[in-house]
Design a protein around this motif. Structure first.
Motif, short mmCIF file in Angstrom:
data_model
loop_
_atom_site.label_atom_id
_atom_site.label_comp_id
_atom_site.label_asym_id
_atom_site.label_seq_id
_atom_site.Cartn_x
_atom_site.Cartn_y
_atom_site.Cartn_z
N TYR A 109 4.36 -6.31 -4.46
CA TYR A 109 4.71 -7.70 -4.13
C TYR A 109 4.16 -8.70 -5.16
CZ TYR A 109 -0.04 -8.70 -2.52
OH TYR A 109 -1.39 -8.90 -2.47
N LEU A 137 -1.39 7.22 -3.98
CA LEU A 137 -1.12 8.46 -4.73
C LEU A 137 -2.18 9.49 -4.38
CD1 LEU A 137 -0.53 6.94 -8.28
CD2 LEU A 137 1.22 7.92 -6.79
N ASN A 162 -1.98 1.28 -10.27
CA ASN A 162 -0.78 1.49 -9.48
C ASN A 162 -0.61 0.19 -8.71
OD1 ASN A 162 1.18 2.35 -7.66
ND2 ASN A 162 -0.21 3.69 -6.51
N ASP A 177 -9.32 -10.65 -3.71
CA ASP A 177 -7.93 -10.81 -4.15
C ASP A 177 -7.99 -11.12 -5.65
OD1 ASP A 177 -5.47 -11.83 -4.89
OD2 ASP A 177 -5.24 -13.08 -3.10
N VAL A 178 -7.42 -10.24 -6.47
CA VAL A 178 -7.54 -10.42 -7.92
C VAL A 178 -6.93 -11.75 -8.38
CG1 VAL A 178 -5.38 -9.25 -8.56
CG2 VAL A 178 -7.31 -9.21 -10.14
N GLY A 212 -6.34 -2.84 -7.22
CA GLY A 212 -5.93 -2.12 -6.03
C GLY A 212 -6.45 -0.70 -6.00
N GLU A 264 -10.12 -4.67 -4.89
CA GLU A 264 -9.41 -4.29 -3.66
C GLU A 264 -9.48 -5.45 -2.68
OE1 GLU A 264 -7.26 -1.69 -2.64
OE2 GLU A 264 -7.11 -3.19 -1.09
N GLN A 284 0.81 -1.23 0.00
CA GLN A 284 0.00 0.00 0.00
C GLN A 284 0.84 1.27 0.00
OE1 GLN A 284 -2.70 -0.81 3.25
NE2 GLN A 284 -4.19 -1.75 1.87
N1 SAM Z 1 -4.76 2.80 -6.55
C1 SAM Z 1 -4.38 3.32 -5.25
C2 SAM Z 1 -3.53 4.55 -5.44
O1 SAM Z 1 -2.90 4.66 -6.51
O2 SAM Z 1 -3.45 5.35 -4.50
C3 SAM Z 1 -3.65 2.26 -4.39
C4 SAM Z 1 -2.43 1.64 -5.00
S1 SAM Z 1 -1.51 0.64 -3.88
C5 SAM Z 1 0.09 0.66 -4.65
C6 SAM Z 1 -2.02 -1.03 -4.24
C7 SAM Z 1 -3.42 -1.41 -3.76
O3 SAM Z 1 -3.65 -2.77 -4.15
C8 SAM Z 1 -3.64 -1.39 -2.26
O4 SAM Z 1 -4.82 -0.71 -1.96
C9 SAM Z 1 -3.75 -2.86 -1.85
O5 SAM Z 1 -4.55 -3.08 -0.72
C10 SAM Z 1 -4.33 -3.48 -3.11
N2 SAM Z 1 -4.01 -4.91 -3.32
C11 SAM Z 1 -2.89 -5.56 -2.95
N3 SAM Z 1 -2.94 -6.84 -3.30
C12 SAM Z 1 -4.11 -7.02 -3.97
C13 SAM Z 1 -4.72 -8.16 -4.57
N4 SAM Z 1 -4.11 -9.34 -4.59
N5 SAM Z 1 -5.95 -8.01 -5.12
C14 SAM Z 1 -6.58 -6.79 -5.10
N6 SAM Z 1 -6.03 -5.68 -4.53
C15 SAM Z 1 -4.82 -5.79 -3.98
#
Ligand code: SAM
Length: 263
Positions: free
Chosen positions: A111, A15, A107, A85-86, A40, A61, A12
């Motif tokens: 991981y 932006l 974004n 979880d995608v 995400g 998300e 996390q």
């Molecule tokens: N889009 C937002 C931004 O740009 O501010 C958040 C980007 S942040 C780098 C990545 C987001 O992906 C987080 O909110 C995290 O909880 C979510 N995320 C992480 N693993 C995920 C998964 N396996 N499936 C869906 N969402 C996931």
């Protein structure tokens, strides 16, 4: 949302800069005819800009702490939030939900960057992918042969198109601030023209398994001996000393077709 507990395990880094968010959507070429998949949503900063520019947005998300906030924020909009979880949603489920062609804009959580890119490139409904990744990953995606960055991820991405580094993004643009800078990469997809993409990936991984070793060493199996590989390489215009990092994308295609039935 008053207090939020940032979770490193979910990658996390959010932006908020309106300019950068618009730039990402512009570089992705999103128009009012487009359906967009985002992975995400976070606090929905990118989702909101996508929503204003696209016909429809499907946004995944994983973090349950965000579900209520996102549900309310995007209630009665063109955004469909998917609180999952995608990586646990199959391609069939995704394609059925989205119902046709889409652009992936995200974004990405760092991981799971490579598995997401590798997986979505294989989805026949995805037209293009515009994603924020760590800069060293972006460098690997756009790398040229005979460089240290050229490897498995490069070949997987470039077999489908010509990736471009669209924007460099300083780490200070994120909150919390990560340890490295990032970049936005865009790949417009074309047909990869390799049969059985998962076998192709295994072949590429094997070719790069020991980076400094010759291809004939890395590709050797109980079925295919080193001498036979060297002979095939020579007969097809390659040196028997060739290493994976010296091969172009076209070379990989050619060698995969040559070796795949024999390994
Ligand atoms: N889009 C937002 C931004 O740009 O501010 C958040 C980007 S942040 C780098 C990545 C987001 O992906 C987080 O909110 C995290 O909880 C979510 N995320 C992480 N693993 C995920 C998964 N396996 N499936 C869906 N969402 C996931």
């Amino acid at each position: 949302m008053e207090k939020f507990d940032f979770k490193k395990k979910f990658g996390q880094n959010f932006l908020k800069d309106a300019n950068l968010l618009s730039q990402i959507v512009e570089k992705a070429g999103v128009t009012a005819e487009d359906v967009v998949v985002e992975i995400g949503a976070g606090k929905g900063a990118l989702t909101e800009v996508l929503s204003k520019n696209a016909k429809k947005v499907y946004s995944f998300e994983i973090d349950s702490e965000l579900f209520e906030f996102l549900g309310e924020k995007f209630n009665n909009t063109n955004v469909q939030m998917i609180f999952k979880d995608v990586m646990k949603v199959t391609d069939d489920e995704l394609n059925e939900m989205v119902g046709g062609k889409f652009k992936l804009v995200a974004n990405l959580p760092y991981y799971v960057t490579s598995p997401i890119i590798t997986r979505f490139l294989q989805n026949e409904n995805m037209e293009s992918l515009t994603v924020m990744v760590q800069e060293e990953v972006a460098d690997r995606i756009v790398a040229s042969p005979k460089t240290k960055d050229y490897g498995v991820l490069t070949v997987i991405c470039q077999i489908f198109g010509e990736p471009k580094k669209a924007i460099r993004v300083n780490r200070k643009m994120f909150y919390p601030v990560p340890n490295v800078d990032s970049a936005v990469v865009r790949i417009d997809k074309k047909e990869a023209l390799v049969e059985d993409f998962s076998k192709f990936i295994s072949f590429v991984k094997q070719a790069f398994s020991m980076r400094r070793k010759k291809l004939s060493t890395n590709l050797e199996t109980s079925k295919l001996k080193k001498g036979e590989i060297e002979k095939l390489l020579l007969e097809n215009g390659f040196s028997e000393m060739t290493r994976a990092e010296e091969l172009s994308i076209e070379d990989f295609k050619k060698l995969y077709n040559l070796f795949s039935g024999k390994m």
